[in-house]
Scaffold this motif. Structure first.
Motif, mmCIF file in Angstrom:
data_model
loop_
_atom_site.group_PDB
_atom_site.id
_atom_site.type_symbol
_atom_site.label_atom_id
_atom_site.label_comp_id
_atom_site.label_asym_id
_atom_site.label_seq_id
_atom_site.Cartn_x
_atom_site.Cartn_y
_atom_site.Cartn_z
ATOM 1 N N CYS A 71 -12.721 29.640 34.611
ATOM 2 C CA CYS A 71 -12.724 31.026 33.966
ATOM 3 C C CYS A 71 -12.672 32.172 35.009
ATOM 4 O O CYS A 71 -12.222 33.020 34.621
ATOM 5 N N ILE A 128 -19.462 33.779 26.298
ATOM 6 C CA ILE A 128 -19.988 32.339 25.822
ATOM 7 C C ILE A 128 -19.385 31.748 24.568
ATOM 8 O O ILE A 128 -19.743 32.581 23.532
ATOM 9 N N VAL A 129 -18.656 30.933 24.665
ATOM 10 C CA VAL A 129 -18.263 30.434 23.461
ATOM 11 C C VAL A 129 -19.385 29.800 22.407
ATOM 12 O O VAL A 129 -20.246 29.063 22.838
ATOM 13 N N ASP A 169 -22.034 27.988 19.984
ATOM 14 C CA ASP A 169 -21.835 26.610 19.352
ATOM 15 C C ASP A 169 -23.178 26.517 18.183
ATOM 16 O O ASP A 169 -23.441 25.490 17.627
ATOM 17 N N PHE A 220 -18.435 36.237 20.750
ATOM 18 C CA PHE A 220 -19.066 35.338 22.135
ATOM 19 C C PHE A 220 -20.617 35.788 22.218
ATOM 20 O O PHE A 220 -20.869 37.137 21.666
ATOM 21 N N ALA A 229 -13.094 33.937 27.366
ATOM 22 C CA ALA A 229 -13.840 32.743 26.740
ATOM 23 C C ALA A 229 -14.245 31.980 27.778
ATOM 24 O O ALA A 229 -13.492 31.098 28.639
ATOM 25 N N ASP A 246 -16.567 28.482 27.749
ATOM 26 C CA ASP A 246 -17.099 27.367 27.360
ATOM 27 C C ASP A 246 -17.777 26.542 28.389
ATOM 28 O O ASP A 246 -17.030 25.546 28.907
ATOM 29 N N TRP A 297 -23.499 26.945 29.250
ATOM 30 C CA TRP A 297 -24.348 27.995 29.495
ATOM 31 C C TRP A 297 -25.570 28.338 28.641
ATOM 32 O O TRP A 297 -25.692 28.103 27.500
#
Length: 468
Positions: free
Chosen positions: A125, A143-144, A146, A190, A262, A264, A267
């Motif tokens: 990144c 941060i993507v 979840d 995000f 972005a 992933d 984190w």
């Protein structure tokens, strides 16, 4: 054009009480392995980057220095803030110092208390974002998500940029559960990581345009900074006069130069005990067990034992954390509310909100063992080659018993060496000093007796660490 890591090492980590406390917050704790969170942050700095700049406060300066030394890291600066002024002034001070060494410096702004489980993806990144940073963009790492997390702020991305990133459409405060779920379902949102990549001069130019008073005060604080041992002390008056604000509010929410990459990367900011439980290894019942723990018919619990055996029987979804002077029991759903307990302790003037029984000093540590009306007992450890200040107490006398190692003791005009099982007496009002001349840790038991036993009953005459 150098890549300069700027590590923000402030904060009290009150949501991880009782393990994290104001005098020893979570960035100095080894919560997910043998290394502390600060040490993990330093270890994942990309190869080839310049020596980091660490911004912290005066109280934590020796802990920063010791933890860096333990992993053979020599920071370019350990910057000491005289008062807390949030992230924007701290980053500005680091940017000004970075420009002194390299007028083209690119800052990689990192928090000292985050976990990144996939550092290779993080490095990717950074590489992806570097061209945008070189061109003058202010890049943040999104941060993507979840899960519909309500403990994080969010970033909504805008149009794609020619450099492969996205413009920032808006920042969103911590949402309620319904809004968090809606953003997760919609995509294009995000979590706000609080990590950034930008040219130091580009950030300062935007700060000067948007917050000219803040920039002027930081410039004065850096211009008036003084070196103190291995530390850079910002000028107190100038820094205290600086407005307090986060980088998001001061710059990122108003600039047209913001972009988001972005990320992933596995984190977590470990903002609560339940967040820590999510990333720890768990047993067949979903329990994360650390220390001397026994469980029977318990499920999905985090149990952290530090000083004694902790047994959990027939419980579910609990956080149980034991330290020498406090025990926390909380439902995982209430883990974010632990901060309220700390606020109650602060209001009551209780020391458990700020210090552990074991207190770290630049020369070693001391730990309270017992105390009464006119006495207290401490276990003291002095590192090889270290010494306490030459000092005197008005209200207490002290007895020292050497348990391990060798002590050089100054008592008035007399200097003597004590070995294991030997002892000495320091009368009230007598100038004295304790040193470890050996190559092994010095351990001793100290018995204090007198009318007042507070740590502020110290008159220092000489000190190797610049304390008064």
């Amino acid at each position: 054009m150098s890549l300069v890591p700027l590590i923000l090492c402030g904060g009290s980590g009150s949501r991880l009480w009782p393990l994290s406390r104001a005098a020893y917050p979570k960035q100095f704790l080894a919560l997910t392995g043998e290394a502390s969170l600060l040490q993990q942050t330093i270890a994942r700095i990309p190869a080839g980057a310049a020596a980091p700049i660490v911004v912290t406060n005066a109280e934590h300066r020796f802990m920063v220095a010791e933890q860096c030394r333990a992993i053979a890291c020599q920071p370019a600066h350990v910057v000491l803030e005289p008062v807390a002024r949030n992230t924007a002034p701290a980053i500005a001070a680091g940017a000004l110092l970075a420009l002194q060494a390299d007028p083209d410096a690119v800052l990689l702004v990192l928090a000292s208390d985050h976990v990144i489980q996939n550092p290779d993806a993080f490095h990717h990144c950074i590489e992806q974002a570097l061209p945008a940073a070189h061109s003058g963009k202010l890049v943040t790492f999104g941060i993507v998500p979840d899960a519909p997390h309500t403990g994080y702020g969010y970033i909504q991305r805008g149009a794609a940029s020619p450099d492969g990133l996205h413009a920032i459409q808006r920042f969103i405060e911590k949402p309620d559960a319904a809004r968090a779920q809606a953003m997760l379902d919609a995509g294009g949102h995000f979590w706000n990581s609080g990590m950034f990549l930008f040219r130091a001069d580009a950030f300062l130019a935007e700060l000067g345009r948007l917050q000219p008073q803040m920039l002027a005060q930081i410039q004065a604080a850096v211009a008036g900074a003084e070196r103190d041992l291995d530390f850079t002390r910002l000028a107190p008056a100038a820094f205290a006069a600086c407005p307090s604000d986060s980088i998001d509010y001061a710059v990122m929410e108003h600039t047209q130069l913001g972009e988001v990459v972005a990320a992933d990367i596995g984190w977590s900011d470990i903002g609560s005990w339940s967040a820590l439980a999510d990333i720890l290894e768990r047993d067949a019942n979903g329990n994360a067990l650390l220390g001397d723990v026994l469980q029977q018919d318990s499920h999905d619990c985090l149990v952290h034992a530090n000083h004694r055996l902790v047994a959990a029987v027939g419980v579910q979804d609990l956080v149980i954390v034991e330290t020498a002077d406090a025990v926390l029991v909380a439902h995982k759903d209430q883990a974010q509310s632990v901060k309220k307990i700390v606020e109650h302790l602060q209001a009551a003037g209780r020391s458990e909100c700020s210090t552990h029984r074991k207190v770290y000093r630049p020369w070693g540590s001391y730990e309270g063992i017992d105390a009464g009306g006119r006495f207290q007992v401490k276990r003291i450890e002095v590192k090889p080659g270290a010494s306490l200040s030459l000092q005197m107490h008005y209200h207490r006398a002290e007895h020292w018993i050497v348990v391990r190692g060798t002590a050089r003791v100054t008592c008035g005009e007399q200097v003597s060496l004590l070995s294991e099982n030997q002892s000495t007496y320091i009368p009230l009002g007598t100038t004295h000093r304790l040193e470890n001349p050996g190559k092994l840790m010095l351990e001793l038991i100290e018995v204090q007796s007198g009318a007042y036993l507070g740590e502020d009953d110290i008159v220092r005459f000489e000190d190797s660490y610049g304390r008064h």
